[in-house]
Design a protein around this motif. Structure first.
Motif, PDB file in Angstrom:
ATOM      1  N   ASP A   5       0.820  -1.207   0.000  1.00 54.65           N
ATOM      2  CA  ASP A   5       0.000   0.000   0.000  1.00 54.65           C
ATOM      3  C   ASP A   5       0.856   1.259   0.000  1.00 54.65           C
ATOM      4  N   VAL A   6       2.056   1.170   0.552  1.00 52.06           N
ATOM      5  CA  VAL A   6       2.994   2.293   0.513  1.00 52.06           C
ATOM      6  C   VAL A   6       3.456   2.537  -0.923  1.00 52.06           C
ATOM      7  N   LEU A   7       3.823   1.467  -1.611  1.00 49.08           N
ATOM      8  CA  LEU A   7       4.253   1.598  -3.009  1.00 49.08           C
ATOM      9  C   LEU A   7       3.138   2.184  -3.875  1.00 49.08           C
ATOM     10  N   GLU A   8       1.919   1.721  -3.653  1.00 47.13           N
ATOM     11  CA  GLU A   8       0.800   2.206  -4.457  1.00 47.13           C
ATOM     12  C   GLU A   8       0.530   3.683  -4.185  1.00 47.13           C
ATOM     13  N   ALA A   9       0.696   4.102  -2.926  1.00 50.01           N
ATOM     14  CA  ALA A   9       0.497   5.511  -2.599  1.00 50.01           C
ATOM     15  C   ALA A   9       1.562   6.389  -3.242  1.00 50.01           C
ATOM     16  N   MET A  10       2.797   5.872  -3.332  1.00 47.00           N
ATOM     17  CA  MET A  10       3.909   6.638  -3.873  1.00 47.00           C
ATOM     18  C   MET A  10       3.867   6.758  -5.389  1.00 47.00           C
ATOM     19  N   TRP A  11       3.337   5.750  -6.056  1.00 45.01           N
ATOM     20  CA  TRP A  11       3.478   5.639  -7.511  1.00 45.01           C
ATOM     21  C   TRP A  11       3.036   6.887  -8.279  1.00 45.01           C
ATOM     22  N   PRO A  12       1.886   7.502  -7.963  1.00 43.21           N
ATOM     23  CA  PRO A  12       1.484   8.693  -8.736  1.00 43.21           C
ATOM     24  C   PRO A  12       2.494   9.836  -8.633  1.00 43.21           C
ATOM     25  N   TYR A  13       3.220   9.914  -7.530  1.00 46.02           N
ATOM     26  CA  TYR A  13       4.163  11.022  -7.329  1.00 46.02           C
ATOM     27  C   TYR A  13       5.552  10.700  -7.865  1.00 46.02           C
ATOM     28  N   LEU A  14       5.690   9.511  -8.411  1.00 46.53           N
ATOM     29  CA  LEU A  14       6.899   9.141  -9.146  1.00 46.53           C
ATOM     30  C   LEU A  14       6.657   9.206 -10.651  1.00 46.53           C
ATOM     31  N   THR A  15       5.415   9.398 -11.038  1.00 42.48           N
ATOM     32  CA  THR A  15       5.054   9.369 -12.465  1.00 42.48           C
ATOM     33  C   THR A  15       4.362  10.670 -12.864  1.00 42.48           C
ATOM     34  N   GLY A  16       3.035  10.730 -12.758  1.00 41.41           N
ATOM     35  CA  GLY A  16       2.301  11.887 -13.276  1.00 41.41           C
ATOM     36  C   GLY A  16       2.450  13.145 -12.444  1.00 41.41           C
ATOM     37  N   THR A  17       2.337  13.030 -11.127  1.00 42.68           N
ATOM     38  CA  THR A  17       2.388  14.218 -10.258  1.00 42.68           C
ATOM     39  C   THR A  17       3.817  14.402  -9.771  1.00 42.68           C
ATOM     40  N   PHE A  18       4.653  14.886 -10.673  1.00 48.87           N
ATOM     41  CA  PHE A  18       6.095  14.903 -10.421  1.00 48.87           C
ATOM     42  C   PHE A  18       6.630  16.283 -10.056  1.00 48.87           C
ATOM     43  N   GLY A  19       5.745  17.261  -9.871  1.00 48.99           N
ATOM     44  CA  GLY A  19       6.184  18.645  -9.741  1.00 48.99           C
ATOM     45  C   GLY A  19       7.012  18.933  -8.507  1.00 48.99           C
ATOM     46  N   ASN A  20       7.716  20.062  -8.574  1.00 51.73           N
ATOM     47  CA  ASN A  20       8.476  20.566  -7.436  1.00 51.73           C
ATOM     48  C   ASN A  20       7.502  21.299  -6.517  1.00 51.73           C
ATOM     49  N   PRO A  21       7.393  20.911  -5.244  1.00 53.68           N
ATOM     50  CA  PRO A  21       6.385  21.533  -4.370  1.00 53.68           C
ATOM     51  C   PRO A  21       6.623  23.011  -4.100  1.00 53.68           C
ATOM     52  N   SER A  22       7.778  23.532  -4.473  1.00 54.99           N
ATOM     53  CA  SER A  22       8.029  24.961  -4.307  1.00 54.99           C
ATOM     54  C   SER A  22       7.659  25.774  -5.541  1.00 54.99           C
ATOM     55  N   SER A  23       7.308  25.086  -6.637  1.00 59.08           N
ATOM     56  CA  SER A  23       6.978  25.787  -7.881  1.00 59.08           C
ATOM     57  C   SER A  23       5.596  26.424  -7.795  1.00 59.08           C
ATOM     58  N   ARG A  24       5.475  27.647  -8.370  1.00 58.18           N
ATOM     59  CA  ARG A  24       4.223  28.394  -8.299  1.00 58.18           C
ATOM     60  C   ARG A  24       3.380  28.151  -9.554  1.00 58.18           C
ATOM     61  N   HIS A  25       3.052  26.900  -9.803  1.00 52.47           N
ATOM     62  CA  HIS A  25       2.122  26.584 -10.878  1.00 52.47           C
ATOM     63  C   HIS A  25       1.340  25.344 -10.474  1.00 52.47           C
ATOM     64  N   GLU A  26       0.397  24.934 -11.293  1.00 55.37           N
ATOM     65  CA  GLU A  26      -0.523  23.866 -10.900  1.00 55.37           C
ATOM     66  C   GLU A  26       0.206  22.553 -10.646  1.00 55.37           C
ATOM     67  N   VAL A  27       1.187  22.231 -11.476  1.00 58.14           N
ATOM     68  CA  VAL A  27       1.916  20.964 -11.282  1.00 58.14           C
ATOM     69  C   VAL A  27       2.634  20.975  -9.932  1.00 58.14           C
ATOM     70  N   GLY A  28       3.264  22.106  -9.617  1.00 57.67           N
ATOM     71  CA  GLY A  28       3.932  22.209  -8.328  1.00 57.67           C
ATOM     72  C   GLY A  28       2.945  22.242  -7.172  1.00 57.67           C
ATOM     73  N   GLU A  29       1.795  22.884  -7.378  1.00 61.43           N
ATOM     74  CA  GLU A  29       0.789  22.983  -6.316  1.00 61.43           C
ATOM     75  C   GLU A  29       0.239  21.607  -5.945  1.00 61.43           C
ATOM     76  N   LEU A  30       0.058  20.737  -6.931  1.00 58.71           N
ATOM     77  CA  LEU A  30      -0.412  19.377  -6.645  1.00 58.71           C
ATOM     78  C   LEU A  30       0.592  18.636  -5.764  1.00 58.71           C
ATOM     79  N   ALA A  31       1.870  18.812  -6.065  1.00 51.60           N
ATOM     80  CA  ALA A  31       2.904  18.179  -5.249  1.00 51.60           C
ATOM     81  C   ALA A  31       2.926  18.766  -3.843  1.00 51.60           C
ATOM     82  N   ARG A  32       2.752  20.083  -3.749  1.00 47.55           N
ATOM     83  CA  ARG A  32       2.761  20.728  -2.435  1.00 47.55           C
ATOM     84  C   ARG A  32       1.614  20.223  -1.568  1.00 47.55           C
ATOM     85  N   ARG A  33       0.443  20.078  -2.164  1.00 49.15           N
ATOM     86  CA  ARG A  33      -0.711  19.577  -1.407  1.00 49.15           C
ATOM     87  C   ARG A  33      -0.444  18.169  -0.884  1.00 49.15           C
ATOM     88  N   ALA A  34       0.148  17.324  -1.717  1.00 51.60           N
ATOM     89  CA  ALA A  34       0.454  15.955  -1.280  1.00 51.60           C
ATOM     90  C   ALA A  34       1.468  15.966  -0.143  1.00 51.60           C
TER      91      ALA A  34
END
Length: 369
Positions: A16-45
């Protein structure tokens, strides 16, 4: 079939840990400090993961810093709190701490700090009276582990932290081994700092967390972009943080049931090997830890013989594997160097069964004989 009894070194990564991590290793890959939607998704996670770890510890999300693991968390707490202290330059640790704490204290000593190393009894316990006797007006920090990684002894952290609190001294505990087994509510423990490591909980290696109570000053180890509330600069490993959060959210093991299996295993080994001696506290110990010395034998040879029979164990801390030096934990508990070098540690979780442990005990008896 291999029977793995070295979970104090590392645990398998949970599905279940691997499954939780997988989206953030693939599609939701943004830098959480970036000021755009891709980064915002990472920041929320990342912030959701922070809330999960905070809930696990009974803390506030702002008191959680993600790190690379237990070693970094210990370094950040011991060095960081000591360096930021206005009380003075005296630090107290126990003689049975993990090397991450002992070496951090040794580094502080090279910077001019005075370090007091508290002794332990034959079971590896630190007494509140001994701690009270060494505290001073210039004591900047006390660091005593929650549970020992080699012998499994559990310290009475609430009592020890209360002694430090009476003198206004911040208290840090290394809870890497106790996480998942014991109550880590930081309020009930009475600590101002606590270290976690993901790979002892079913998360991957390379992620951990540090609880640092509000208004506890600490100098950061890493400087740069000011991430993690300026406590740990560097782009956060979002996927690993999400994995740690999934691990702490997972259902906790039945510690009482594992302790019953542990005690049956200990009894079987001690009955079958006359010279074997249990190390650590016989009662106040981690549920999945059974550690012995076998005087007259080489601990290394026993574990190699067991591995040939499909049983994976260790001779102590994985951090000192390959060292010819005896365990500092065992010598601090009063064992002589020769006996300390006969140590074998068996550590396990809920995947183990009574039948597996009976098989292992029989193998130990056969190997030693």
């Amino acid at each position: 079939m291999t029977i793995y009894l070295d979970e104090a070194a590392t645990t398998p990564v949970r599905r279940d840990v691997l499954e939780a991590m997988w989206p953030y290793l693939t599609g939701t890959f943004g830098n959480p400090s970036s000021r755009h939607e891709v980064g915002e998704l990472a920041r929320r996670a990342l912030e959701e993961a922070r809330r999960a770890v905070a809930d696990f510890l009974g803390a506030r999300p702002g008191e959680i810093t993600f790190t690379s693991g237990g070693t970094e968390s210990d370094n950040a707490a011991v060095k960081g709190i000591a360096l930021a202290s206005t009380r003075g330059n005296h630090v107290v640790v126990s003689a049975v701490e993990h090397p991450a704490v002992l070496e951090s204290a040794a580094w502080l000593a090279r910077q001019g700090f005075e370090v007091t190393e508290l002794g332990v009894d034959e079971a590896g316990r630190v007494s509140p009276e001994a701690l009270a006797a060494v505290l001073r007006d210039d004591t900047a920090l006390v660091s005593i582990q929650h549970a020992n990684n080699e012998v499994g002894t559990v310290q009475d952290i609430p009592a020890l932290a209360a002694v430090a609190a009476e003198r206004g001294v911040p208290f840090h505990t290394d809870a890497v081994q106790s996480a998942g087994w014991l109550d880590l509510d930081v309020t009930r423990l009475g600590v101002q700092a606590l270290s976690l490591s993901g790979h002892k909980l079913g998360a991957p290696k390379g992620v951990g967390a540090l609880f640092l109570a509000r208004r506890t000053p600490a100098e950061p180890l890493l400087h740069g972009g000011g991430q993690e509330g300026e406590r740990r600069s560097g782009t956060e490993n979002v996927a690993a943080a999400v994995g740690l959060a999934a691990a702490v959210r997972a259902e906790r093991p039945d510690a009482a049931a594992v302790a019953v299996l542990r005690d049956e295993f200990i009894e079987r080994v001690l009955a079958g090997v006359r010279e074997a001696r249990l190390t650590g506290d016989p009662v106040n110990r981690l549920p999945g830890n059974a550690s012995f010395v076998f005087p007259g034998r080489s601990g290394e040879s026993i574990l190699l013989d067991l591995e040939r029979r499909g049983v994976v164990v260790s001779s102590g801390s994985a951090c000192h594997a390959g060292s010819d030096e005896p365990s500092h934990v065992l010598t601090a508990m009063g064992l002589d160097r020769e006996v300390a070098q006969t140590a074998v540690r068996f550590t396990f979780g809920t995947a183990i069964t009574a039948e597996m442990l009976a098989e292992v005990a029989d193998a130990v008896i056969e190997v030693v004989r």
